[in-house]
Design an enzyme around this catalytic site. Structure first.
Site, PDB file in Angstrom:
ATOM      1  N   HIS A 148       0.074  14.481 -27.907  1.00 48.80           N
ATOM      2  CA  HIS A 148      -0.312  13.119 -27.511  1.00 48.80           C
ATOM      3  C   HIS A 148      -1.027  12.404 -28.649  1.00 48.80           C
ATOM      4  CE1 HIS A 148      -0.250  13.859 -22.870  1.00 48.80           C
ATOM      5  NE2 HIS A 148       0.885  13.369 -23.310  1.00 48.80           N
TER       6      HIS A 148
ATOM      7  N   GLU B 269      10.427  20.069 -23.488  1.00 45.86           N
ATOM      8  CA  GLU B 269       9.768  20.363 -22.202  1.00 45.86           C
ATOM      9  C   GLU B 269      10.406  21.601 -21.561  1.00 45.86           C
ATOM     10  OE1 GLU B 269       7.083  18.796 -21.321  1.00 45.86           O
ATOM     11  OE2 GLU B 269       7.182  16.738 -22.087  1.00 45.86           O
TER      12      GLU B 269
ATOM     13  N   ARG C  20       0.819  -1.235   0.000  1.00 46.90           N
ATOM     14  CA  ARG C  20       0.000   0.000   0.000  1.00 46.90           C
ATOM     15  C   ARG C  20       0.840   1.267   0.000  1.00 46.90           C
ATOM     16  NH1 ARG C  20      -2.921  -3.127   3.519  1.00 46.90           N
ATOM     17  NH2 ARG C  20      -4.766  -4.013   2.533  1.00 46.90           N
TER      18      ARG C  20
ATOM     19  N   GLU D  68      -3.820  17.950 -10.108  1.00 48.33           N
ATOM     20  CA  GLU D  68      -4.337  18.475 -11.379  1.00 48.33           C
ATOM     21  C   GLU D  68      -5.836  18.737 -11.373  1.00 48.33           C
ATOM     22  OE1 GLU D  68      -2.394  16.896 -14.865  1.00 48.33           O
ATOM     23  OE2 GLU D  68      -3.953  17.708 -16.169  1.00 48.33           O
TER      24      GLU D  68
ATOM     25  N   HIS E  73       0.333  19.539 -25.612  1.00 41.98           N
ATOM     26  CA  HIS E  73       0.183  18.094 -25.438  1.00 41.98           C
ATOM     27  C   HIS E  73      -1.108  17.541 -26.040  1.00 41.98           C
ATOM     28  CE1 HIS E  73       3.694  18.508 -22.971  1.00 41.98           C
ATOM     29  NE2 HIS E  73       3.671  17.256 -22.555  1.00 41.98           N
TER      30      HIS E  73
ATOM     31  N   LYS F  79       3.389  11.950 -10.371  1.00 40.20           N
ATOM     32  CA  LYS F  79       2.526  11.144 -11.247  1.00 40.20           C
ATOM     33  C   LYS F  79       3.292   9.894 -11.634  1.00 40.20           C
ATOM     34  CE  LYS F  79      -0.474  14.323 -13.767  1.00 40.20           C
ATOM     35  NZ  LYS F  79      -0.813  14.802 -15.130  1.00 40.20           N
TER      36      LYS F  79
ATOM     37  N   HIS G 186       8.321  11.622 -27.552  1.00 41.41           N
ATOM     38  CA  HIS G 186       7.346  12.513 -26.921  1.00 41.41           C
ATOM     39  C   HIS G 186       7.709  13.987 -27.156  1.00 41.41           C
ATOM     40  CE1 HIS G 186       4.489  14.033 -24.024  1.00 41.41           C
ATOM     41  NE2 HIS G 186       5.463  14.650 -23.382  1.00 41.41           N
TER      42      HIS G 186
ATOM     43  N   ASN H 269       0.324  20.939 -19.727  1.00 41.81           N
ATOM     44  CA  ASN H 269      -0.096  20.219 -20.931  1.00 41.81           C
ATOM     45  C   ASN H 269      -0.052  21.084 -22.183  1.00 41.81           C
ATOM     46  OD1 ASN H 269      -0.608  17.789 -19.622  1.00 41.81           O
ATOM     47  ND2 ASN H 269      -2.626  18.506 -18.946  1.00 41.81           N
TER      48      ASN H 269
ATOM     49  N   ARG I 288      -2.211  22.851 -12.620  1.00 38.85           N
ATOM     50  CA  ARG I 288      -1.257  21.870 -13.159  1.00 38.85           C
ATOM     51  C   ARG I 288      -1.515  21.585 -14.643  1.00 38.85           C
ATOM     52  NH1 ARG I 288       1.269  16.628  -9.967  1.00 38.85           N
ATOM     53  NH2 ARG I 288       2.507  15.905 -11.702  1.00 38.85           N
TER      54      ARG I 288
ATOM     55  N   LYS J 195       8.270  23.551 -12.130  1.00 40.01           N
ATOM     56  CA  LYS J 195       7.398  22.378 -11.940  1.00 40.01           C
ATOM     57  C   LYS J 195       7.022  22.265 -10.456  1.00 40.01           C
ATOM     58  CE  LYS J 195       5.783  18.044 -13.150  1.00 40.01           C
ATOM     59  NZ  LYS J 195       5.825  16.852 -13.977  1.00 40.01           N
TER      60      LYS J 195
END
Ligand code: NAD
Ligand code: ZN
Length: 363
Positions: free
Chosen positions: A256, A189, A125, A241, A252, A147, A269, A249, A245, A231
């Site tokens: 994506h 980035e 956990r 998010e 993106h 993330k 990417h 993106n 946040r 960041k």
């Protein structure tokens, strides 16, 4: 020349942690983990490119500080972010009798960071983990913010969690063995942070890009640290998010979708979001009176970094692209949402853009 390491703090109450940026900082992992009072047993998860290069230094330092590291190596590449590898890691952690205070060290790019972080988020956990990012993208982006996750055959990052690391070590020396194409992809980035948050950083990148491409220590250290600071600020204000946040993106939505329709084969990417950011800048010019001159500055900077800035799509591919954009996690209420720029250094998120405008921008 080695510089004094820089430290950036990610302020998240009891989950706060430090990002340490500098040359040779990986050799300090043992003492830094001891200062965090982590348990004796740990596991270094890395891939077949990073393990042979960087694992020894980590192991030596950890052992010198009294830790007992186990080693888990996965095959390099995006396919490593799989539930099958998660299961393999769980089995090896259990075999090495890792317990609640034990910790995981993620040594590698974003792929290893996301996989190892997800394993750490879920084993018993949740156990602590330390990020040791070895790609530019991982140092300025994926290792910070918590993330973590893996891919399903239905799509990327569909299973995941928020699990903050206890420490991030960005050893700039590791970037010297990174393939140049991967380094340039990470720059996409870096440039993004300038556009979304910091006009001074953007101007500095325009000036210092040649020095960055030569991996000059001083500008590299300063710029990686500035990106981590940005960041960290964004994540501190919106960990999960629900708002701000989302500015991360920028570029993106289209990026994506481009990655998805090329089945993650054609573009890295960073390359896909380079095209996506130029398109988002153009959409910003038509929706927000973002200056055309700044669209050109953005295009020039990506081009200067050796990144693609446009794409030629057949009618069929364009339809697939829209299909992929509609499936994206950022879609809400059936509308494709964009982060758009008001000026360099300031953006707004959650903006719907008419599909015709997106089509004409990409043509
Ligand atoms: N969690 C987040 O917030 C977040 C953010 C952005 C991206 N990501 C994820 O990150 C992943 C991409 O990360 P990436 O671009 O670092 O790719 P990656 O981890 O696949 O690394 C790129 C390649 O470089 C190799 N490599 C890594 N470090 C090296 C070094 N120092 N020397 C030589 N080779 C080295 C790797 O083995 C790999 O072949 C994607 O899965 C993406 O979804 C996550
Ligand atoms: Zn990205």
């Amino acid at each position: 020349m080695a510089l004094t390491p820089r430290t950036v703090r990610v302020a998240l109450a009891t989950r706060s942690y430090e990002i340490v940026i500098g040359n040779g900082v990986n050799r300090q992992i043992g003492e830094r983990c001891r200062a965090l009072k982590l348990g004796t047993r740990c596991a270094i998860i890395s891939d077949t490119n990073t393990a042979p290069r960087y694992e020894n230094a980590l192991q030596t330092s950890l052992r010198a500080s009294g830790f007992q590291p186990a080693i888990i190596t996965v095959a390099a590449g995006e396919t490593a972010k799989s539930l099958k590898n998660v299961q393999r890691c769980y089995d090896q952690l259990a075999a090495h009798r890792l317990e609640r205070k034990s910790f995981i060290v993620a040594l590698g790019g974003g792929v290893v960071g996301d996989l190892a972080g997800f394993v750490a988020a879920t084993y018993l956990r949740g156990i602590p983990f330390v990020q040791v990012p070895t790609t530019l993208l991982a140092q300025v982006d994926s290792s910070v913010g918590g993330k973590v996750g893996v891919n399903l055959s239905a799509g990327k990052n569909l299973v995941g969690a928020f699990h903050q690391p206890r420490l991030v070590l960005c050893d700039l020396d590791t970037l010297r063995t990174l393939p140049p194409r991967e380094f340039r992809a990470g720059l996409a980035e870096v440039i993004k942070y300038g556009i979304i948050y910091d006009a001074r950083l953007f101007a500095r990148l325009e000036r210092d890009l040649p020095r960055l491409l030569k991996l000059e220590t001083k500008p590299l250290a300063e710029i990686v640290a500035r990106c981590c600071e940005i960041k960290a600020e964004v994540v501190s204000q919106d960990e999960t998010e629900s708002g701000l946040r989302a500015i991360l993106n920028f570029g993106h939505t289209i990026g994506h979708a481009l990655e998805a329709i090329s089945r993650y084969g054609k573009y890295l990417h960073g390359e896909a979001i380079s095209i996506g950011q130029v398109a988002a800048a153009e959409l910003s010019a038509s929706q927000f009176e973002f200056p055309q001159r700044d669209v050109e500055r953005i295009t020039d900077l990506f081009r200067g970094a050796g990144l693609p800035t446009s794409v030629q799509l057949s009618k069929q591919e364009m339809e697939k692209l829209f299909g992929a954009m509609r499936l994206d996690k950022k879609v809400s209420g059936g509308e494709i949402k964009f982060v758009l720029a008001k000026k360099i250094g300031e953006v707004a998120w959650g903006r719907s853009v008419p599909e015709d405008l997106i089509r004409s921008t990409l043509c």
